[in-house]
Design a protein around this motif. Structure first.
Motif, mmCIF file in Angstrom:
data_model
loop_
_atom_site.group_PDB
_atom_site.id
_atom_site.type_symbol
_atom_site.label_atom_id
_atom_site.label_comp_id
_atom_site.label_asym_id
_atom_site.label_seq_id
_atom_site.Cartn_x
_atom_site.Cartn_y
_atom_site.Cartn_z
ATOM 1 N N PRO A 195 -36.694 66.912 -21.372
ATOM 2 C CA PRO A 195 -35.923 66.123 -22.337
ATOM 3 C C PRO A 195 -36.220 66.527 -23.784
ATOM 4 N N LEU A 236 -29.398 60.615 -22.403
ATOM 5 C CA LEU A 236 -30.546 60.721 -21.501
ATOM 6 C C LEU A 236 -30.636 59.572 -20.490
ATOM 7 N N TYR A 291 -29.636 59.120 -10.381
ATOM 8 C CA TYR A 291 -30.068 58.063 -9.453
ATOM 9 C C TYR A 291 -28.898 57.620 -8.578
ATOM 10 N N LEU A 321 -27.884 60.416 -6.122
ATOM 11 C CA LEU A 321 -28.821 60.593 -5.004
ATOM 12 C C LEU A 321 -28.724 59.441 -4.016
ATOM 13 N N ARG A 322 -28.445 58.268 -4.538
ATOM 14 C CA ARG A 322 -28.436 57.092 -3.658
ATOM 15 C C ARG A 322 -27.131 56.898 -2.920
#
Lengths: 544, 305
Positions: free
Chosen positions: A297, A322, A330, A333-334
């Motif tokens: 980052p 960010l 998230y 992926l979920r």
């Protein structure tokens, strides 16, 4: 496409066009060496069919000894034919492809997520991305590669159902190989990944898949001799970590390794020392670090990269990007489709590989090919969050309001920094002053027999050729460029000679000297001092 | 005695190996050659001994806390194991380190509160914990003149540096005099475990995690706001968090290893070999080169000042 979507997309495109074309010729404040070399070669091709070295329609432009892939220069040739030989024309293809990338990104994202809000938001985020806006305004190949990548991927995704798009995808990917060095590593790896992910769909389109394979093969057949030639490897030699020219950090690490080996010999652990402190470990760790820092980052938000690559006090992403980026990953992926997630991960992870073996990392330019993954993930996060608030009207309104407010603040800050301060803050980085020096020297050249330009000005011959609009045919008849390397002392045309000089030894009344202030003794009296936009002396012009 | 025998009998071989490894690592890396490595004076051993003991205690406390919170023995032991072999933890264990002693006090206080059910009692325990923490670590930023002299930009830059790949895995420059610099907070070979651990935690995110994130965020902010940044020791207090992530990553890989095909097993074996190699490299570097560097720096300081 719904009429409303089309209108929104056109508005986004208008924003993108404005941000890429407004003051294009004057911001960044001057053309840097790659841009100038491309501009001169493109005009030379247009007028003579040869580059500055006299090569006939080359497939690799030697340029400033970095052996550029050819596509961007040929696109610039067309642009110069239309707009004339000027700075706008040289930067025009990059800005145009930068703007068109918004459309291809929309198409690709829609083909991937089948969601118009996600596709529109992705297009918008790319349109205002500091990373993309900044590089769309430079006559460099890198940014154009985003257009070819997104167009190729869009065509590939459409080709899963309508096979006729597959050859178009192969065409875009193939052209990309002749556009940018890094694409020569990234595109084959990414293409292979796409095939692995969607091989069942592609297998359904056998006829078109074979046609695509033939197109790919033709591109590769032409490419392989180029990349395996000495010329083709020059760029790698010039930027790679394996060359003897070490960065300060690498040199310090090498000294450490040497010290450790001596320590080990004194401690009688020499053989163990060799197991730990050898060149394989040295380069292995360095490559790993070079690769990983592109996911920091700190690099995205603050960037310790070149000053040319970002505005002051900002990186290449917005601060608000960010948290959305993390949330986006998230959610992906979920909940999201596994293949979509894998494709995005693949793109994200492969993009920095070419930069990992180069010096001067992290490098925003060499990893720009990561775009528009960031924007897709951020858009996905925004839309998912919005849908989660569907039953809570107030929360949804607050979320949208806050998001818009934060983006307005972030974007305004970027635009302010870019359009107000960027030129002044970074003019040194843009090699500012060469145009002014060339034009001033030209205005008084009748008073002198020789004008000697210091090679400390970094490829001065190409700047003077470009800014004096020196006729390419005449230049080639005078011998053309000997070499672009900045240690090269043999380039000249007309009264101009490009070499190092000793002012006190060489001064005569018929000679004019142009160089950095440090090229002259303190008693030299310049007839003209050209200054960077921050007021510091950039170039001195001193009569003998 | 019978109970102890039974509990050993119930343990899997892996658990037993983990306990033995952690114990041996702790004793060897904390006590062995304590007085002379890194080079010190005649009474260095006794000066360093309290920190070394606190360091051993911090590992034991971490294991107990994780076990109490998750009821997963392997996870707790793995967290302890990674803490026991963590380069930064080892380095801080072998010098006079208020941060290390402070960490142990905080962990001890936390463990006691976990065994307490009443909120009032928990608060009552927190007070002596904080007093104890102040007594052993008076230089902690909050106890001094806590003013933030940084601009927002500098502060954010520091925040992100503390979670950067460079800082975490390659270049821990938070403690210049005597610090490592050539290694990160974690060994780079643990990066796959770190990513897998984060992946696991993200995938199984639970809102209950947030309260455990708060102490991390507080320490992170305090460390980043230090005017001497990157020179600060507050961030050391987050090491148990990092090793917990590694432990989650290990369990994730362990499951894949058990059920994976030959390809996955080969990749994981290579990763294990890389991890072992780097661990040995670290100890080699610590014993030979770090020691020499400290000697030279001492000599330089004596001559220069």
């Amino acid at each position: 496409m719904q009429k409303r979507t089309l209108v929104i997309l056109l508005i986004i495109l208008a924003v993108a066009v404005f941000l890429r074309f407004y003051r294009l010729a004057t911001l960044p404040p001057s053309l840097e060496w790659d841009e100038v070399a491309t501009g001169y070669d493109a005009n030379s091709i247009l007028k003579t069919g040869r580059d500055q070295y006299g090569n006939w329609l080359p497939l690799t432009f030697r340029s400033i000894d970095d052996y550029k892939p050819p596509l961007y220069t040929y696109l610039t040739t067309v642009s110069i034919a239309v707009w004339g030989w000027n700075d706008f024309a040289v930067r025009f293809p990059a800005a145009l492809l930068g703007a068109l990338a918004i459309v291809t990104t929309y198409g690709m994202t829609y083909a991937l997520f089948a969601s118009q809000p996600v596709a529109l938001l992705t297009a918008f985020f790319l349109a205002v991305s500091p990373w993309h806006v900044g590089f769309s305004r430079l006559a460099l190949e890198t940014n154009s590669t985003i257009f070819f990548m997104t167009a190729g991927t869009w065509a590939f995704l459409l080709g899963r159902k309508k096979g006729m798009y597959l050859p178009i995808a192969a065409l875009f990917f193939g052209l990309n190989l002749f556009l940018y060095h890094n694409a020569r590593v990234f595109v084959p790896l990414f293409g292979f990944g796409l095939l692995l992910l969607f091989w069942k769909d592609i297998w359904q389109q056998k006829k078109y898949a074979i046609a695509s394979a033939v197109i790919t093969f033709l591109f590769l057949v032409r490419l392989i001799p180029i990349v395996t030639s000495i010329e083709g490897q020059m760029r790698f030699q010039g930027t790679s970590i394996f060359t003897p020219a070490l960065t300060q950090e690498m040199a310090a690490r090498k000294v450490n390794y040497g010290t450790w080996l001596s320590d080990d010999q004194l401690a009688n652990t020499g053989s163990i020392g060799k197991l730990f402190h050898n060149q394989y470990v040295f380069y292995g760790l360095l490559i790993l670090k070079n690769y990983l820092v592109h996911f920091d980052p700190s690099f995205w938000l603050f960037t310790n990269d070149y000053v040319r690559h970002h505005v002051s006090e900002m990186g290449i992403l917005y601060f608000i990007d960010l948290p959305l980026l993390l949330l986006g990953w998230y959610f992906l992926l979920r909940n999201a489709n596994r293949k979509i997630t894998l494709l995005l991960i693949l793109w994200f992870l492969l993009a920095p590989i070419p930069a990992a073996v180069t010096r001067d990392v992290p490098h925003a330019l060499r990893t720009e090919i990561m775009l528009p993954v960031f924007q897709m993930v951020i858009a996905w996060a925004s839309v998912t969050l919005y849908s989660r608030f569907k039953r809570r009207l107030l929360l949804r309104q607050v979320f949208v309001g806050v998001l818009i407010l934060l983006y307005v603040i972030n974007i305004s800050f970027f635009l302010h920094q870019y359009f107000v301060h960027f030129a002044k803050d970074t003019s040194r980085g843009w090699q500012y002053g060469r145009r002014e020096a060339a034009q001033f020297a030209e205005s008084i050249k009748e008073n002198f027999d020789q004008i000697i330009v210091s090679t400390e000005l970094e490829q001065p011959h190409v700047f003077f050729l470009y800014y004096l609009k020196y006729d390419p045919a005449r230049y080639l008849s005078e011998g053309g460029t000997v070499s672009g390397g900045w240690a090269e002392q043999g380039n000249h045309f007309d009264k101009y000679y490009f070499r190092r000089f000793d002012y006190d030894q060489e001064k005569t009344s018929r000679r004019l000297f142009i160089g950095l202030p440090t090229d002259f003794p303190t008693h030299a009296v310049p007839v003209e001092r050209i200054k960077y936009l921050n007021g510091q002396d950039a170039i001195w012009i001193v009569p003998g | 005695m019978t109970n102890l025998k039974n509990s050993f009998g119930l343990m899997s071989r892996a658990t037993l190996v983990l306990i033995i490894f952690t114990t041996v690592s702790l004793i060897l890396s904390r006590i062995w050659l304590l007085g002379i490595l890194p080079p010190g004076g005649a009474d260095s051993f006794w000066l360093r001994l309290p920190t070394a003991c606190a360091s051993i205690l911090s590992v034991i406390l971490t294991i107990l806390i994780i076990h109490k919170l998750t009821h997963e023995r392997k996870l707790a032991l793995l967290t302890g194991f990674f803490l026991a072999i963590n380069p930064w933890h080892i380095e801080q264990s072998r010098v006079y380190s208020p941060a290390m002693v402070g960490l142990s006090v905080l962990l001890a206080g936390l463990l006691v509160t976990l065994f307490t059910k009443k909120t009032i009692l928990k608060l009552a325990i927190s007070l002596p914990t904080l007093i104890g923490f102040y007594l052993v670590y008076p230089s902690f930023r909050l106890f001094g003149n806590f003013t933030i002299k940084l601009t927002l930009y500098e502060f954010l830059h520091n925040l992100f540096k503390l979670i950067s790949v460079d800082y975490l895995f390659f270049h821990d420059d938070s403690y210049w005099a005597g610090g490592f610099r050539t290694f990160g907070v974690l060994l780079v070979s643990t990066l796959p475990l770190f990513i897998a651990g984060l992946f696991y935690l993200v995938k199984n995110f639970n809102f209950a995690y947030i309260r455990w994130l708060i102490p991390f965020i507080i320490i992170w902010v305090i460390a980043a706001s230090n005017p001497m940044f990157p020179e600060q020791q507050e961030y050391f207090l987050i090491t148990p968090y990092l090793t917990l992530i590694l432990a989650y990553g290990s369990l994730f890989f362990y499951q894949r290893f058990k059920s994976g095909n030959l390809f996955i097993k080969t990749i994981l074996t290579v990763l294990i070999i890389f991890f072992m190699y780097e661990q040995v490299l670290f100890f080699h570097w610590y014993m030979i080169h770090y020691s020499n560097r400290i000697k030279n720096e001492r000599l330089y300081e004596t001559e220069a000042f």
